[in-house]
Design an enzyme around this catalytic site. Structure first.
Site, mmCIF file in Angstrom:
data_model
loop_
_atom_site.group_PDB
_atom_site.id
_atom_site.type_symbol
_atom_site.label_atom_id
_atom_site.label_comp_id
_atom_site.label_asym_id
_atom_site.label_seq_id
_atom_site.Cartn_x
_atom_site.Cartn_y
_atom_site.Cartn_z
ATOM 1 N N SER A 196 0.878 -1.237 -0.063
ATOM 2 C CA SER A 196 -0.091 0.134 -0.013
ATOM 3 C C SER A 196 0.774 1.388 -0.197
ATOM 4 O O SER A 196 2.019 1.247 0.342
ATOM 5 C CB SER A 196 -0.914 -0.121 1.303
ATOM 6 O OG SER A 196 -0.248 0.290 2.370
ATOM 7 N N ALA A 198 0.521 3.676 2.050
ATOM 8 C CA ALA A 198 0.678 4.260 3.500
ATOM 9 C C ALA A 198 1.920 3.580 3.777
ATOM 10 O O ALA A 198 3.014 4.142 4.435
ATOM 11 C CB ALA A 198 -0.524 3.917 4.145
ATOM 12 N N GLY A 200 4.230 2.442 2.002
ATOM 13 C CA GLY A 200 5.427 2.852 1.120
ATOM 14 C C GLY A 200 6.142 3.927 1.585
ATOM 15 O O GLY A 200 7.361 3.982 1.353
ATOM 16 N N GLU A 217 6.116 -0.243 -5.607
ATOM 17 C CA GLU A 217 4.979 -0.793 -6.496
ATOM 18 C C GLU A 217 3.841 -0.680 -5.528
ATOM 19 O O GLU A 217 3.579 -1.555 -4.581
ATOM 20 C CB GLU A 217 5.246 -1.973 -6.845
ATOM 21 C CG GLU A 217 6.314 -2.345 -7.728
ATOM 22 C CD GLU A 217 6.317 -1.732 -9.130
ATOM 23 O OE1 GLU A 217 5.092 -0.838 -9.437
ATOM 24 O OE2 GLU A 217 7.124 -1.628 -9.855
ATOM 25 N N CYS A 251 -3.739 -5.072 -7.666
ATOM 26 C CA CYS A 251 -3.059 -3.409 -7.761
ATOM 27 C C CYS A 251 -3.539 -2.767 -8.902
ATOM 28 O O CYS A 251 -3.835 -1.660 -9.076
ATOM 29 C CB CYS A 251 -1.562 -3.461 -7.612
ATOM 30 S SG CYS A 251 -0.906 -4.689 -8.754
#
Ligand SMILES: NC(=O)c1ccc[n+]([C@@H]2O[C@H](COP(=O)([O-])OP(=O)(O)OC[C@H]3O[C@@H](n4cnc5c(N)ncnc54)[C@H](O)[C@@H]3O)[C@@H](O)[C@H]2O)c1
Length: 541
Positions: A196, A198, A200, A217, A251
């Site tokens: 996610s 967040a 990341g 990613e 994703c």
């Protein structure tokens, strides 16, 4: 796992990677072929294990876990070596006497932190590229996909042994966020984070402390644009698969359907009709199901919140949109909503669930504006019978990937890079770019002839008092605009194009034979200075 355990695993994988980097491409191919053979022959088991751990139906597992993995391995085996061999590059102008190349050396140990949505593919994806590039790899799996990861580790161990690779070359780390965090700062040479946005942020922050290079990613919210001349029958089938595959937990999942006003009603009706027939249930239950469940605890409730917020602000639910009663599992139903607009959470936030938001547009420009009005930019798709028009529109989309008249097919073309822009992350993990990204691209230059070239005596330490003149003469000789140079580089044509004639001072300047001046200045450096009787001499130390 504890931080110390993670460090210990990385250290062991580092030792293994030192051995593996000496392996031939033939041996690396053998390892991948063993994994491919296993995948093909055991696809039913792989899908069952993954379905049990992530809640998806078998066919969705086949799509997302097996097909993508097989294609990835096939591409690496067929073409990987070509992109990792040293690549000849031009040595440029002044270095005409050099040979230049890039060599791709393994980085050492790759760390990968992956989510739960495709438990098998998320492991094999970084694994295959990392080991093919000559690295070891440590993969931190999601706490929601630990059971399947332990099954897959046994398979990987067997494949490593069969290929004669060191046993610690590929290790799986389990645990919660702390284990992931330990991997980021535990000494890996490159980190791939898939998860996610967040988390990341947190990963990037931690990686800054150790200067660990990171590929991010992150989330997606793909736009799916349908122009008024699209073939609705095929588009609808693709749209539904793009939205409901793995219950929307992709994703690169289609979330925003931007449909030409003329087709809007019919598109929506067709989608609702099919969505109403979908069978939903447990992956391990009796009979075939089209949709499984949400995997993570709390995810179904999060989807409901986004739908409720949209409805409260004027959106309309055409089908689905309601959580099953308590105790009936995490089976969020396939949902289609219209009237979605700016100011609703669902306009901006990733749903990661089976919800199609459909909006209409009147012009291509409006479709582009709607598609780009999003913090994410992972995949995208444009549908039209006029392929040139679809291409033109696709080129304007702020996304890392665009499929024309199909959805997410860029991922099945494994030579292509995978990744996004904006909050979907940066850098790439698949394709040529992703494979080379797991290497140090070392620049190498050497003389074209067998003897070596030395620094000109005037520039050797201690430098001559003509050193600067010498350098300046070199610049004039090589880089001043010249008649020949301008002709060959289109200088005269360019001058004519912008309306300069030979008489114009700017054109005169362009045609000035500056390299002769440089040559003369260079020669002059070796002549006695005016007014001096002796030739320039190096200062002795
Ligand atoms: N772009 C892509 O390629 C891609 C692919 C699949 C999923 N995703 C995204 O993943 C998200 C869903 O997966 P998720 O819920 O498992 O994501 P997540 O971000 O919650 O977790 C991903 C991984 O990060 C680990 N983690 C958690 N905290 C960490 C920390 N502080 N430091 C290091 N690691 C930490 C987790 O244990 C897990 O292994 C969605 O946003 C989806 O879009 C992206």
């Amino acid at each position: 796992m504890l931080s110390l355990q993670v460090r210990d695993i990385i250290a062991k994988t580092r030792l293994a990677s030192k051995e593996w980097k000496k392996s031939s491409f033939a041996q690396r191919r053998m390892l991948l072929k063993i994994l491919l053979k296993f995948t093909v022959e055991n696809q039913a088991d792989i899908c069952r294990v993954s379905a049990l751990d992530s809640g998806k139906p078998l066919v969705d597992a086949s799509f997302g876990e097996v097909l993508g993995t097989c294609e990835k391995i096939w591409w690496l085996v067929a073409e990987g070596e070509r992109y990792l061999r040293p690549e000849r590059r031009s040595s440029g102008y002044m270095m005409f006497y050099k040979k230049a190349r890039v060599e791709y050396h393994p980085v050492g140990v790759v760390g990968a932190i992956v989510p739960w949505n495709y438990p098998f593919h998320n492991i094999l994806n970084p694994l295959t590229a990392a080991v093919f590039a000559g690295n070891g790899v440590v993969i931190k799996v999601s706490e929601h996909a630990t059971w399947s990861a332990l099954v897959y580790q046994r398979v990987i161990d067997a494949a490593l042994a069969a290929a004669g690779a060191p046993p610690d070359l590929v290790r799986i780390v389990t645990g919660f966020g702390e284990a992931g965090s330990a991997l980021v700062t535990g000494g890996v040479d490159k980190l791939i984070f898939v998860g996610s946005t967040a988390i990341g942020h947190k990963v990037l922050e931690a990686a800054a402390t150790t200067l660990t290079p990171v590929v991010l990613e992150l989330g997606g919210k793909d736009a799916f644009i349908v122009l008024e001349d699209a073939d609705l029958a095929t588009v609808t089938a693709t749209a539904l698969r793009g939205a409901f595959q793995s219950c929307g937990q992709n994703c690169a999942g289609a979330e925003r359907f931007i449909v030409a006003e003329r087709l809007f009603e019919e598109f929506v009706q067709r989608c609702v009709a099919v969505a109403g027939k979908l069978r939903q249930g447990p992956a391990a239950g009796e009979g075939v199901v089209d949709c499984g469940s949400m995997c993570m605890p709390g995810q179904a409730e999060k989807v409901q919140e986004l739908v409720d917020d949209a409805v409260a602000k004027g959106a309309k639910v055409l089908i689905g949109g309601r959580l099953p009663a308590a105790g009936k599992g995490h089976f969020y139903p396939p949902t289609i909503i219209t009237g979605v607009a700016q100011g609703m959470r669902i306009w901006e936030e990733e749903v990661f669930g089976p919800v199609m938001s459909v909006v209409s547009f009147r012009s291509d420009a409006e479709a582009v504006t709607l598609a780009n009005d999003c913090p994410f930019g992972l995949g995208s798709a444009v549908f039209s019978r006029d392929v040139a028009r679809a291409r033109r529109l696709g080129a304007q989309l702020e996304a890392g990937m665009t499929s024309i008249n199909d959805f997410a097919t860029t991922y099945m073309c494994q030579s292509l890079p995978f990744g996004g822009v904006k909050h979907s992350g940066f850098d790439r993990f698949a394709g040529v770019e992703g494979l080379r990204g797991l290497c140090v691209p070392k620049a190498v230059a050497e003389d074209m002839w067998p003897f070596s070239t030395a620094i000109p005596p005037l520039l050797q330490y201690p430098v001559s008092d003509r050193a600067f003149e010498f350098c300046s003469a070199l610049v004039w000789m090589f880089y001043a605009p010249t008649i020949a140079g301008n002709l060959s580089r289109g200088g005269c044509r360019e001058a004519a194009r912008i309306g300069l004639s030979k008489g114009d001072p700017q054109c005169q300047h362009d045609l000035h034979a500056g390299n002769l001046k440089g040559l003369w200045s260079l020669a002059a450096c070796f002549l006695p200075k005016r007014g001096s009787k002796k030739p320039a001499q190096k200062k002795s130390s």
